[in-house]
Scaffold this motif. Sequence first.
Motif, PDB file in Angstrom:
ATOM      1  N   ILE A   1     -25.851  10.492  36.995  1.00 17.57           N
ATOM      2  CA  ILE A   1     -24.797  11.499  37.475  1.00 17.57           C
ATOM      3  C   ILE A   1     -23.683  11.004  36.592  1.00 17.57           C
ATOM      4  CG2 ILE A   1     -23.728  12.854  38.813  1.00 17.57           C
ATOM      5  CD1 ILE A   1     -26.091  12.935  40.738  1.00 17.57           C
ATOM      6  N   MET A   2     -22.642  11.954  36.018  1.00 15.16           N
ATOM      7  CA  MET A   2     -21.643  11.486  35.541  1.00 15.16           C
ATOM      8  C   MET A   2     -20.793  12.117  36.680  1.00 15.16           C
ATOM      9  SD  MET A   2     -19.444  12.612  32.083  1.00 15.16           S
ATOM     10  CE  MET A   2     -18.080  11.545  31.827  1.00 15.16           C
ATOM     11  N   TRP A   3     -20.172  11.042  37.361  1.00 14.11           N
ATOM     12  CA  TRP A   3     -19.200  11.183  38.385  1.00 14.11           C
ATOM     13  C   TRP A   3     -17.734  10.907  37.853  1.00 14.11           C
ATOM     14  CZ3 TRP A   3     -20.545  13.365  42.612  1.00 14.11           C
ATOM     15  CH2 TRP A   3     -21.882  13.107  43.323  1.00 14.11           C
ATOM     16  N   ILE A   4     -16.761  12.006  37.772  1.00 16.56           N
ATOM     17  CA  ILE A   4     -15.550  11.933  37.479  1.00 16.56           C
ATOM     18  C   ILE A   4     -14.460  11.727  38.477  1.00 16.56           C
ATOM     19  CG2 ILE A   4     -13.765  12.863  35.917  1.00 16.56           C
ATOM     20  CD1 ILE A   4     -16.029  14.486  34.479  1.00 16.56           C
ATOM     21  N   VAL A   5     -14.179  10.766  38.904  1.00 17.58           N
ATOM     22  CA  VAL A   5     -12.958  10.670  40.245  1.00 17.58           C
ATOM     23  C   VAL A   5     -11.817  10.830  39.755  1.00 17.58           C
ATOM     24  CG1 VAL A   5     -12.310   8.778  41.989  1.00 17.58           C
ATOM     25  CG2 VAL A   5     -14.620   8.554  40.803  1.00 17.58           C
ATOM     26  N   ILE A   6     -11.118  11.629  40.693  1.00 16.86           N
ATOM     27  CA  ILE A   6      -9.788  11.921  40.489  1.00 16.86           C
ATOM     28  C   ILE A   6      -9.045  11.554  41.609  1.00 16.86           C
ATOM     29  CG2 ILE A   6     -10.088  14.604  41.183  1.00 16.86           C
ATOM     30  CD1 ILE A   6      -8.237  15.189  38.783  1.00 16.86           C
ATOM     31  N   CYS A   7      -7.770  11.157  41.802  1.00 13.91           N
ATOM     32  CA  CYS A   7      -6.803  10.858  42.624  1.00 13.91           C
ATOM     33  C   CYS A   7      -5.411  11.690  42.203  1.00 13.91           C
ATOM     34  CB  CYS A   7      -6.697   9.346  42.921  1.00 13.91           C
ATOM     35  SG  CYS A   7      -5.906   8.395  41.342  1.00 13.91           S
ATOM     36  N   ALA A   8      -4.349  11.033  42.854  1.00 13.41           N
ATOM     37  CA  ALA A   8      -3.259  12.076  42.690  1.00 13.41           C
ATOM     38  C   ALA A   8      -2.672  11.339  41.260  1.00 13.41           C
ATOM     39  CB  ALA A   8      -2.074  11.478  43.639  1.00 13.41           C
ATOM     40  N   GLU A   9      -2.651  10.066  40.900  1.00 13.05           N
ATOM     41  CA  GLU A   9      -1.954   9.806  39.472  1.00 13.05           C
ATOM     42  C   GLU A   9      -2.943   8.947  38.625  1.00 13.05           C
ATOM     43  OE1 GLU A   9       1.352   7.486  41.191  1.00 13.05           O
ATOM     44  OE2 GLU A   9       2.462   9.427  41.460  1.00 13.05           O
ATOM     45  N   GLY A  10      -4.037   8.850  39.131  1.00  8.90           N
ATOM     46  CA  GLY A  10      -4.988   8.056  38.084  1.00  8.90           C
ATOM     47  C   GLY A  10      -5.076   6.519  38.313  1.00  8.90           C
ATOM     48  N   TYR A  11      -4.689   6.039  39.534  1.00  6.46           N
ATOM     49  CA  TYR A  11      -4.623   4.479  39.678  1.00  6.46           C
ATOM     50  C   TYR A  11      -5.686   4.352  40.284  1.00  6.46           C
ATOM     51  CZ  TYR A  11      -0.038   4.394  37.650  1.00  6.46           C
ATOM     52  OH  TYR A  11       1.115   4.449  36.783  1.00  6.46           O
ATOM     53  N   SER A  12      -6.026   4.625  41.665  1.00  5.13           N
ATOM     54  CA  SER A  12      -6.997   4.381  42.579  1.00  5.13           C
ATOM     55  C   SER A  12      -8.245   4.902  41.928  1.00  5.13           C
ATOM     56  CB  SER A  12      -6.695   4.953  44.247  1.00  5.13           C
ATOM     57  OG  SER A  12      -6.845   6.408  44.153  1.00  5.13           O
ATOM     58  N   SER A  13      -8.109   6.162  41.439  1.00  4.35           N
ATOM     59  CA  SER A  13      -9.269   6.439  40.751  1.00  4.35           C
ATOM     60  C   SER A  13     -10.230   5.516  39.588  1.00  4.35           C
ATOM     61  CB  SER A  13      -9.282   7.950  40.278  1.00  4.35           C
ATOM     62  OG  SER A  13      -8.147   7.845  39.079  1.00  4.35           O
ATOM     63  N   SER A  14      -9.257   4.902  39.090  1.00  3.03           N
ATOM     64  CA  SER A  14      -9.682   3.956  37.984  1.00  3.03           C
ATOM     65  C   SER A  14     -10.457   2.766  38.825  1.00  3.03           C
ATOM     66  CB  SER A  14      -8.570   3.242  37.390  1.00  3.03           C
ATOM     67  OG  SER A  14      -8.097   4.203  36.401  1.00  3.03           O
ATOM     68  N   LEU A  15      -9.916   2.330  39.866  1.00  2.50           N
ATOM     69  CA  LEU A  15     -10.619   1.283  40.778  1.00  2.50           C
ATOM     70  C   LEU A  15     -11.834   1.663  41.255  1.00  2.50           C
ATOM     71  CD1 LEU A  15      -7.350  -0.198  42.477  1.00  2.50           C
ATOM     72  CD2 LEU A  15      -8.773  -1.249  40.386  1.00  2.50           C
ATOM     73  N   ALA A  16     -11.842   3.119  41.928  1.00  2.00           N
ATOM     74  CA  ALA A  16     -12.952   3.535  42.492  1.00  2.00           C
ATOM     75  C   ALA A  16     -14.181   3.664  41.409  1.00  2.00           C
ATOM     76  CB  ALA A  16     -12.781   5.023  43.003  1.00  2.00           C
ATOM     77  N   ALA A  17     -13.761   4.305  40.352  1.00  2.00           N
ATOM     78  CA  ALA A  17     -14.789   4.570  39.152  1.00  2.00           C
ATOM     79  C   ALA A  17     -15.581   3.094  38.829  1.00  2.00           C
ATOM     80  CB  ALA A  17     -14.339   5.146  37.869  1.00  2.00           C
ATOM     81  N   ALA A  18     -14.808   2.270  38.743  1.00  2.00           N
ATOM     82  CA  ALA A  18     -15.223   0.790  38.227  1.00  2.00           C
ATOM     83  C   ALA A  18     -16.182   0.225  39.498  1.00  2.00           C
ATOM     84  CB  ALA A  18     -14.170  -0.232  38.212  1.00  2.00           C
ATOM     85  N   VAL A  19     -15.685   0.322  40.723  1.00  2.07           N
ATOM     86  CA  VAL A  19     -16.727  -0.079  41.702  1.00  2.07           C
ATOM     87  C   VAL A  19     -18.218   0.842  41.627  1.00  2.07           C
ATOM     88  CG1 VAL A  19     -17.133   0.235  44.297  1.00  2.07           C
ATOM     89  CG2 VAL A  19     -14.941  -0.668  43.261  1.00  2.07           C
ATOM     90  N   LEU A  20     -18.038   2.179  41.399  1.00  2.31           N
ATOM     91  CA  LEU A  20     -19.107   3.080  41.133  1.00  2.31           C
ATOM     92  C   LEU A  20     -20.152   2.443  40.074  1.00  2.31           C
ATOM     93  CD1 LEU A  20     -17.799   6.691  41.634  1.00  2.31           C
ATOM     94  CD2 LEU A  20     -18.907   5.220  43.405  1.00  2.31           C
ATOM     95  N   ARG A  21     -19.462   2.110  38.942  1.00  2.34           N
ATOM     96  CA  ARG A  21     -20.202   1.409  37.871  1.00  2.34           C
ATOM     97  C   ARG A  21     -20.837   0.173  38.403  1.00  2.34           C
ATOM     98  NH1 ARG A  21     -19.471   3.749  32.955  1.00  2.34           N
ATOM     99  NH2 ARG A  21     -19.615   1.577  31.718  1.00  2.34           N
ATOM    100  N   HIS A  22     -20.314  -0.622  39.161  1.00  2.00           N
ATOM    101  CA  HIS A  22     -20.956  -1.900  39.690  1.00  2.00           C
ATOM    102  C   HIS A  22     -22.136  -1.580  40.655  1.00  2.00           C
ATOM    103  CE1 HIS A  22     -18.333  -5.236  38.183  1.00  2.00           C
ATOM    104  NE2 HIS A  22     -17.362  -4.291  38.500  1.00  2.00           N
TER     105      HIS A  22
END
Length: 174
Positions: free
Chosen positions: A87-108
């Motif tokens: 599945i392609m999960w596209i994470v969104i947060c308010a400004e794009g900072y915590s979503s980058s960290l979250a997406a990286a964890v999902l990739r792990h």
Amino acid sequence: MNCEYAAPATDVDRLLEQARAGLHRLPPAEAWAAVGRGALIVDTRPEFQRRDAGEIPGAVIVERNHLEWRLDPTCGSRIPEATSHEIMWIVICAEGYSSSLAAAVLRHLGLLNATDVIGGFDAWMKAGLPVVHPAQPTVPRGPRAAPPDISTAPPAGTSVGAITRRATASGTSR
């Protein structure tokens, strides 16, 4: 949200840079187009931000502290949509900072199509993409659990200790 009052490159800035290096981040319009091809947006913003700014139509709402458990297709606490590592999960947060960290964890976790939205919800709004303002913010998603079996509820006035002893004896304690 960089650490502008600290040294030019802080530890969190380096962590964010490393996280983003492994992602194919999407501008808001590309993220919306990906939804049309089957991707799922997962909004990790807290309730107060969604109440104030609105929500993305069709986004899956998952609190950040539950994200890994809800999207891992091998986890018993997953949401119904978490059926595959593909599945392609596209994470969104308010400004794009915590979503980058979250997406990286999902990739792990093996969700190799996970990514995030550049600029977060703020950029989404600026791009003029769809936003809804429900009367009440959408409740974050959780695993589907069976309704409680009322026939096994303890009688009124039963102490917590008695419930714990009964659960332990029957092997149902966690």
